[in-house]
Design an enzyme around this catalytic site. Structure first.
Site, short mmCIF file in Angstrom:
data_model
loop_
_atom_site.label_atom_id
_atom_site.label_comp_id
_atom_site.label_asym_id
_atom_site.label_seq_id
_atom_site.Cartn_x
_atom_site.Cartn_y
_atom_site.Cartn_z
N LYS A 1 31.14 49.23 -22.57
CA LYS A 1 30.11 50.18 -23.24
C LYS A 1 29.49 51.23 -22.38
CE LYS A 1 30.09 48.07 -27.56
NZ LYS A 1 30.83 48.64 -28.45
N ARG B 1 24.32 39.30 -52.42
CA ARG B 1 23.18 38.92 -52.89
C ARG B 1 22.42 40.10 -53.52
NH1 ARG B 1 21.58 35.66 -47.69
NH2 ARG B 1 22.01 37.99 -46.80
N GLU C 1 34.31 52.80 -23.77
CA GLU C 1 33.62 53.81 -24.98
C GLU C 1 32.25 54.18 -24.26
OE1 GLU C 1 33.72 50.99 -28.86
OE2 GLU C 1 33.24 49.51 -27.33
N HIS D 1 41.21 43.02 -29.45
CA HIS D 1 41.76 44.12 -29.34
C HIS D 1 42.65 44.20 -28.18
CE1 HIS D 1 39.09 45.05 -32.73
NE2 HIS D 1 38.10 45.53 -32.10
N ASP E 1 33.89 40.54 -27.75
CA ASP E 1 33.80 41.61 -28.91
C ASP E 1 35.30 42.40 -28.76
OD1 ASP E 1 32.49 43.59 -30.79
OD2 ASP E 1 32.37 44.86 -29.06
N HIS F 1 41.42 45.79 -36.42
CA HIS F 1 41.54 46.83 -36.84
C HIS F 1 42.43 47.71 -35.79
CE1 HIS F 1 38.12 48.12 -34.47
NE2 HIS F 1 38.53 49.26 -34.62
N LYS G 1 36.94 40.10 -37.97
CA LYS G 1 36.45 39.56 -36.67
C LYS G 1 35.04 39.36 -36.74
CE LYS G 1 35.63 42.17 -33.14
NZ LYS G 1 34.68 43.04 -32.71
P1 NDP Z 1 26.23 43.31 -42.54
O1 NDP Z 1 25.33 42.57 -41.55
O2 NDP Z 1 26.06 44.46 -42.85
O3 NDP Z 1 26.44 42.11 -43.74
C1 NDP Z 1 27.23 42.52 -44.92
C2 NDP Z 1 26.61 41.77 -46.07
O4 NDP Z 1 26.47 40.38 -46.20
C3 NDP Z 1 24.85 42.41 -46.06
O5 NDP Z 1 25.02 43.43 -46.61
C4 NDP Z 1 24.29 40.87 -46.67
O6 NDP Z 1 24.45 41.21 -48.24
C5 NDP Z 1 25.18 39.82 -46.28
N1 NDP Z 1 24.65 39.29 -45.25
C6 NDP Z 1 23.84 39.55 -44.07
N2 NDP Z 1 23.54 38.61 -43.53
C7 NDP Z 1 23.65 37.41 -44.13
C8 NDP Z 1 23.66 36.36 -43.65
N3 NDP Z 1 23.04 35.70 -42.44
N4 NDP Z 1 24.12 35.14 -44.52
C9 NDP Z 1 24.77 35.74 -45.84
N5 NDP Z 1 25.04 37.04 -45.89
C10 NDP Z 1 24.45 37.83 -45.17
O7 NDP Z 1 27.68 43.36 -41.81
P2 NDP Z 1 28.86 43.93 -41.69
O8 NDP Z 1 29.35 44.90 -42.98
O9 NDP Z 1 28.60 44.96 -40.35
O10 NDP Z 1 30.29 43.08 -41.20
C11 NDP Z 1 30.76 42.43 -41.96
C12 NDP Z 1 31.81 41.66 -41.40
O11 NDP Z 1 32.68 42.31 -40.89
C13 NDP Z 1 31.30 40.81 -39.86
O12 NDP Z 1 32.05 39.51 -39.88
C14 NDP Z 1 31.44 41.72 -38.95
O13 NDP Z 1 31.67 40.83 -37.75
C15 NDP Z 1 32.55 42.46 -39.32
N6 NDP Z 1 33.17 43.50 -38.75
C16 NDP Z 1 32.23 44.62 -38.90
C17 NDP Z 1 32.31 46.18 -38.38
C18 NDP Z 1 31.60 47.05 -38.62
O14 NDP Z 1 31.69 48.10 -38.29
N7 NDP Z 1 30.41 46.83 -39.48
C19 NDP Z 1 33.56 46.02 -37.66
C20 NDP Z 1 34.41 45.00 -37.46
C21 NDP Z 1 34.05 43.71 -38.02
P3 NDP Z 1 23.41 40.57 -49.40
O15 NDP Z 1 22.16 40.12 -48.54
O16 NDP Z 1 23.47 41.64 -50.26
O17 NDP Z 1 24.21 39.36 -49.65
C1 BG6 Z 2 34.87 46.54 -32.75
C2 BG6 Z 2 33.71 46.17 -31.98
O1 BG6 Z 2 35.70 45.56 -33.30
O2 BG6 Z 2 35.29 47.59 -32.09
C3 BG6 Z 2 32.86 47.50 -31.57
O3 BG6 Z 2 32.98 45.33 -32.43
C4 BG6 Z 2 33.74 48.64 -30.93
O4 BG6 Z 2 31.88 46.92 -30.55
C5 BG6 Z 2 34.71 48.94 -31.98
O5 BG6 Z 2 32.96 49.58 -30.72
C6 BG6 Z 2 35.91 49.85 -31.26
O6 BG6 Z 2 36.81 50.30 -32.06
P1 BG6 Z 2 37.43 51.66 -32.25
O7 BG6 Z 2 38.17 51.89 -33.13
O8 BG6 Z 2 36.02 52.80 -32.06
O9 BG6 Z 2 38.08 51.77 -30.73
#
Ligand code: NDP
Ligand code: BG6
Length: 516
Positions: free
Chosen positions: A364, A63, A240, A264, A259, A202, A172
């Site tokens: 954690k 967005r 962790e 995992h 989580d 992952h 996830k």
């Molecule tokens: P973010 O919170 O950074 O969201 C990603 C993008 O989605 C945002 O930049 C925003 O983009 C849009 N967004 C945020 N909130 C909402 C909402 N409520 N409704 C619709 N769009 C929204 O998430 P992550 O990038 O951290 O994670 C994305 C997915 O990956 C999730 O399912 C998360 O659980 C999973 N994940 C993430 C990890 C990580 O390390 N970050 C690790 C493992 C899994 P915009 O506003 O521009 O549309």
């Molecule tokens: C993510 C969890 O899936 O795995 C985090 O949401 C966690 O809470 C992470 O820290 C751990 O991944 P790694 O690769 O650092 O062991």
């Protein structure tokens, strides 16, 4: 006792890699954290390794009102910060040429039509076929609207119609319980067939996790002892030292069980305990994983009370630095009952594993970061050598430790004679340690998994029945915990090995957790 370490390079077993077919990668949630820290750096490294087909467009969608230029600038910073290889200008130029961005809402058909038009235009200009890999890097609430729009807009070609394919990668958490997981599977299957769905965990992309199957099934000497006759118990640890960072809102809804354990840890458990698959491919490997998950013994509420420990960290010192309590973290309720630690004991009701206890713990803000699988073998049947032990040693049974991270490697503890006389015995480790530069040069988990999805290989992705089996197990804990009184939190200090009750859980069986 001191241990002798031998260091060796990782085994040179290479699966033949068919080149990925040209495709367009569409990242939903392209402005987010996952895209920045994982996806863009992974795609950049795949391109440098020439694993990405040339001219393969990568289209970010979110967005946030960006154009191509802003997305490229954002990507450059992200890659500069998070790529395993430093960014170099020639490679960056080549990568940037393939980066595009479309701004839009996730649930608005006209916005998705704009995306479809842009994809068509790019594919026409670059004469690449309309194969699409969609990656849902958005919070789970946005999954269903996006999938629905993909279905409505006719972006998904049914079963490779016209020789083109569409695949979808989902992050996830895949649901928050069995029911929501099933619902999500239904939503997905209303648009995609199961073989077009790639559910990411992952951990499966980690070198050392993939090595579990290689260790077990590329060697003949371990399988004969990999069973209840020789194995006393198994411990799986995912500790962790980090806390929850800025993810308080997410973590409050999740907790350690959802989580880490549901995905995992159950993946690690299934790889360590599954039967040998007929072949190393997506069907047979996943069939065996599902079978062993299905064999995990169901638990009553009383069993859950006896076999699980929940913990939450209070203030403490981690790696010499003061750490606040979980309840003091940003976006966490001051009287939160969310668990940041889980310790549990489970059984697998199958001939191989009958009555062997499996102890799992994750937390954690633990003393240190350590992910390890420890196979504790049984004692020798008759103790010949007790009085010959060197001072302070005991005749512990053999132990095989698979160190997933850090200090990646595998070691086997056994006893040897100290050279000379009189007869003295001490424990030693036969140790395989990855050469750190080999691991640093290896693809990241996301590189491996993205490439596999482009190649249509789902072996390292979770299948629908696999995630449902994992939720069936997790639901038992969640439901029982709702009925049981909440523990007194906090019950462990940050920077320690977890709550005392977790020690009691394993000590009641005459064992102890592996030291962290
Ligand atoms: P973010 O919170 O950074 O969201 C990603 C993008 O989605 C945002 O930049 C925003 O983009 C849009 N967004 C945020 N909130 C909402 C909402 N409520 N409704 C619709 N769009 C929204 O998430 P992550 O990038 O951290 O994670 C994305 C997915 O990956 C999730 O399912 C998360 O659980 C999973 N994940 C993430 C990890 C990580 O390390 N970050 C690790 C493992 C899994 P915009 O506003 O521009 O549309
Ligand atoms: C993510 C969890 O899936 O795995 C985090 O949401 C966690 O809470 C992470 O820290 C751990 O991944 P790694 O690769 O650092 O062991």
């Amino acid at each position: 006792m001191s241990a002798q370490a031998t260091t060796a390079t990782a085994p040179d077993l290479v699966r033949p890699e068919p080149a990925a077919e040209p495709c367009t990668i569409v990242i939903f949630g392209a402005s987010g954290d996952l895209t920045r820290r994982m996806l863009l750096p992974a795609l950049y490294n795949l391109m440098v390794d020439k694993a990405l087909p040339p001219q393969c467009p990568i289209v970010g969608y979110a967005r946030t009102e960006w154009g191509d230029g802003e997305f490229r600038e954002h990507a450059k910073q992200a890659i500069g910060e998070f790529s395993r290889r430093p960014i170099d200008s020639a490679s960056w130029e080549r990568f940037a040429e393939n980066l595009f961005y479309v701004a839009g809402e996730y649930d608005k058909t006209p916005h998705h039509s704009r995306l479809a038009d842009r994809l068509e235009q790019l594919e026409h200009e670059r004469t690449v076929p309309g194969n699409h890999l969609y990656h849902l890097a958005v919070p789970p609430s946005a999954y269903a609207p996006i999938i629905h729009e993909l279905g409505q807009g006719g972006h998904v070609r049914p079963h490779g119609a016209g020789g083109r394919w569409s695949r979808i990668i989902i992050e996830k958490p895949f649901g928050r319980d069995l029911e929501s997981c099933r619902n999500l599977n239904r939503v997905l299957h209303s648009v995609f067939s199961e073989d077009e769905v790639y559910r990411i965990d992952h951990y499966l992309g980690k070198e050392t996790v993939q090595n579990i199957l290689v260790f077990r099934f590329a060697n003949g000497i371990f399988e004969p002892v990999w069973n209840r006759r020789y194995v006393d118990h198994v411990q799986i640890t995912v500790a962790e030292s980090i806390g929850i960072g800025e993810r308080g809102r997410y973590y409050e809804e999740s907790g350690a069980l959802r989580d880490i354990v549901q995905n995992h840890m159950l993946q690690l458990l299934s790889l360590v305990t599954m039967e040998a698959p007929i072949a190393f491919n997506e069907r047979w490997v996943r069939d065996e994983k599902v079978k062993v998950l299905e064999a995990i013994r169901p638990l009553s509420t009383e069993d859950v009370r006896r076999y699980t420990v929940r913990g939450q960290y209070g203030r403490g010192i981690v790696n010499g630095t003061p750490a606040r309590a979980y309840r003091e973290e940003e976006n966490v309720s001051p009287d939160s009952t969310t668990e940041t630690y889980v310790g549990l004991k489970m059984f697998i009701d199958a001939w191989r594993w009958g009555d062997v206890p499996f102890y799992l713990r994750t937390g954690k803000r633990m003393r240190k970061r350590s992910t390890e699988i420890a196979i504790q073998f049984k004692k020798v049947p008759h103790l010949l050598f007790r009085e010959f032990l060197v001072e302070g040693a005991s005749l512990e049974p053999n132990l095989l430790s698979m160190r997933i991270q850090p200090d990646e490697g595998i070691s086997l503890m056994f006893h040897t004679k100290v050279p000379g006389s009189p007869l003295r015995i001490r424990p030693m480790d036969m140790d395989f340690t990855y050469v750190p530069t080999d691991l640093a040069a290896a693809p990241s988990a996301y590189e491996t998994l993205l490439l596999d999805a482009m190649q249509g290989d789902a072996t390292l992705f979770a299948r629908n029945d696999e995630v449902e089996a994992a939720w069936r197990i997790t639901d038992e804990y969640l439901k029982a915990w709702e009925e049981l009184p909440s523990p007194e939190f906090p019950n462990y200090q940050a920077g320690t090995s977890g709550p005392e009750e977790a020690d009691e859980l394993i000590e009641a069986d005459g064992h102890s957790w592996r030291p962290l």
